[in-house]
Design a protein around this motif. Structure first.
Motif, PDB file in Angstrom:
ATOM      1  N   ASP A 131       0.724   3.924  -1.660  1.00 45.72           N
ATOM      2  CA  ASP A 131      -0.018   5.174  -1.849  1.00 45.72           C
ATOM      3  C   ASP A 131      -1.161   5.318  -0.851  1.00 45.72           C
ATOM      4  O   ASP A 131      -2.070   6.117  -1.056  1.00 45.72           O
ATOM      5  CB  ASP A 131      -0.557   5.249  -3.284  1.00 45.72           C
ATOM      6  N   GLU A 151       0.818  -1.219   0.000  1.00 46.47           N
ATOM      7  CA  GLU A 151       0.000   0.000   0.000  1.00 46.47           C
ATOM      8  C   GLU A 151       0.854   1.271   0.000  1.00 46.47           C
ATOM      9  O   GLU A 151       0.676   2.146   0.854  1.00 46.47           O
ATOM     10  CB  GLU A 151      -0.946   0.010   1.194  1.00 46.47           C
ATOM     11  N   THR A 204      -5.530   0.350   0.939  1.00 48.06           N
ATOM     12  CA  THR A 204      -6.282  -0.196  -0.186  1.00 48.06           C
ATOM     13  C   THR A 204      -7.185  -1.314   0.304  1.00 48.06           C
ATOM     14  O   THR A 204      -6.968  -1.904   1.367  1.00 48.06           O
ATOM     15  CB  THR A 204      -5.356  -0.770  -1.279  1.00 48.06           C
TER      16      THR A 204
END
Length: 82
Positions: free
Chosen positions: A36, A34, A39
């Protein structure tokens, strides 16, 4: 059964005939770290990316079991930060 999977991905999961085969498949996926942010990828997206974290792997496993005629059942426990 309409699951939103490509025919290729549906066939891949349908070939996993035992819990051991399902676990081996999920374990072989790259880990979704993850980068970014949090998720919760669908089975279709996780299969496309060939990566998953805990709940995403559980979704894939539940979907594979569903294709074998088992009822999909997942439970998500989250710890309170206190």
């Amino acid at each position: 059964m309409k699951l939103g999977l490509s025919h290729r991905h549906a066939r891949q999961l349908a070939r996993l005939k035992t819990p051991e085969h399902i676990q081996e498949f999920v374990t072989a996926l790259r880990t979704n770290f993850e980068p970014d942010g949090d998720t919760c990828l669908s089975v279709a997206t996780a299969m496309q990316r060939r990566e998953a974290h805990c709940i995403e792997g559980a979704f894939i496993a539940a979907c594979a079991l569903w294709l074998q005629g088992e009822k999909p059942l997942l439970m998500d426990f989250q710890a309170d930060g206190d």
